[in-house]
Scaffold this motif. Structure first.
Motif, PDB file in Angstrom:
ATOM      1  N   GLU A 133      -7.194   1.555   3.557  1.00 29.70           N
ATOM      2  CA  GLU A 133      -7.448   2.587   2.543  1.00 29.70           C
ATOM      3  C   GLU A 133      -8.642   3.458   2.915  1.00 29.70           C
TER       4      GLU A 133
ATOM      5  N   ASN B  21      -7.864  10.399   0.463  1.00 32.05           N
ATOM      6  CA  ASN B  21      -9.000  10.777   1.315  1.00 32.05           C
ATOM      7  C   ASN B  21      -8.997  12.281   1.601  1.00 32.05           C
TER       8      ASN B  21
ATOM      9  N   LEU C 138       0.830  -1.208   0.000  1.00 32.87           N
ATOM     10  CA  LEU C 138       0.000   0.000   0.000  1.00 32.87           C
ATOM     11  C   LEU C 138       0.865   1.258   0.000  1.00 32.87           C
TER      12      LEU C 138
ATOM     13  N   LYS D  67      -1.066   4.279  -1.746  1.00 26.28           N
ATOM     14  CA  LYS D  67      -2.506   4.201  -1.475  1.00 26.28           C
ATOM     15  C   LYS D  67      -2.880   4.624  -0.061  1.00 26.28           C
ATOM     16  N   ILE D  68      -1.905   4.567   0.868  1.00 28.03           N
ATOM     17  CA  ILE D  68      -2.200   5.010   2.227  1.00 28.03           C
ATOM     18  C   ILE D  68      -1.086   5.916   2.737  1.00 28.03           C
TER      19      ILE D  68
ATOM     20  N   GLY E 289      -6.450   6.385   3.441  1.00 30.18           N
ATOM     21  CA  GLY E 289      -6.129   6.464   2.025  1.00 30.18           C
ATOM     22  C   GLY E 289      -5.482   7.788   1.688  1.00 30.18           C
ATOM     23  N   SER E 290      -4.468   7.754   0.852  1.00 30.10           N
ATOM     24  CA  SER E 290      -3.735   8.971   0.506  1.00 30.10           C
ATOM     25  C   SER E 290      -4.571   9.968  -0.273  1.00 30.10           C
TER      26      SER E 290
END
Length: 271
Positions: free
Chosen positions: A264, A271, A64, A69-70, A268-269
């Motif tokens: 996520e 968000n 991730l 993704k995070i 989550g990156s």
């Protein structure tokens, strides 16, 4: 080494002697290799943390991170003790068999011993937020601690949570789901905290029991009932996430499938 080294994740194990639990607690810490204590990141505590090694948690988080993704995360996995059925539960009241009698002591361990240890051990002044997650009975315990400490925790992840936890046997003629399920009652009697959010995962093959004979397994029924209590307090779909995995079971491989969705959703990156 308890975890396979990855390109992005460092892992360290500690043995923390708890006065409250009167035992040694194995504590596994996972954090970014590039980690500066003066730059706050989220903290995630996980009950039944011994399962994270089985699910290859370090590799999950590494993937991730690699795919951006995070956001960076500090995770603390708490191994359960031999008296798991008494240390996990709901702190204010035991179930109808007296299980969970030491849940109050476990809560004190978290608040009074673990959190100070993490800050001191890693020279961390503060975290951007604190989250708690767990599997099965560990998920119930995570929810109980977070719900009763809303000024400390913002996010909860419950995987196959033991939300059937009740103070009267369901075979008792006086049993009433709306009265005797302990966690749902706590939520109903609680307040709306706008900063809190909750993630629930259940597998369609989590179990086979169907105590009210409505054609829906109890784990799904109890989870949806818990979500309804949150919704009745004012929590929105943005604050409560439900993940039902087709063919998902009450086991580590299923929770390993679900964990990336939780991470996520929470960090989550994008968000």
């Amino acid at each position: 080494m308890f975890a396979t080294p990855t390109s992005n994740i460092s892992a360290e194990r500690h043995l923390l002697l708890s006065i409250h639990l009167d035992r040694e607690v194995i504590v596994d810490c996972y954090f970014p290799k590039i980690f500066l204590p003066e730059i706050p990141i989220p903290l995630l505590l996980v009950n039944d943390g011994q399962d994270l090694k089985t699910m290859n948690f370090a590799e999950i988080v590494d993937d991730l991170y690699s795919s951006k993704k995070i956001l960076p995360l500090f995770c603390v996995a708490l191994h359960c003790g031999t008296d798991r059925r008494n240390e996990y539960g709901t702190a204010k009241i035991s179930d109808y068999k007296g299980r969970g009698a030491r849940a109050g002591l476990y809560t004190r361990f978290i608040m009074e011993e673990l959190l100070p240890f993490i800050r001191k051990q890693y020279s961390i002044y503060t975290f951007t937020e604190k989250a708690f997650a767990g599997f099965s009975l560990g998920g119930l315990m995570a929810l109980d601690i977070a719900w009763n400490h809303p000024l400390e925790f913002t996010t909860v992840g419950i995987f196959s949570g033991s939300l059937w936890w009740r103070d009267l046997d369901h075979e008792d003629p006086d049993f009433d789901e709306n009265k005797h399920r302990i966690m749902q009652r706590q939520i109903r009697e609680g307040e709306y905290y706008p900063w809190m959010k909750f993630f629930f995962e259940v597998g369609t093959k989590d179990e086979t029991a169907d105590r009210n004979a409505n054609g829906v397994i109890d784990s799904i029924d109890d989870t949806l009932a818990t979500i309804s209590e949150f919704k009745n307090l004012g929590y929105s779909d943005m604050q409560v996430k439900y993940l039902e995995l087709s063919d998902g079971q009450h086991n580590v491989p299923t929770w390993a499938r679900a964990f990336p969705f939780f991470l996520e959703w929470a960090w989550g990156s994008k968000n």
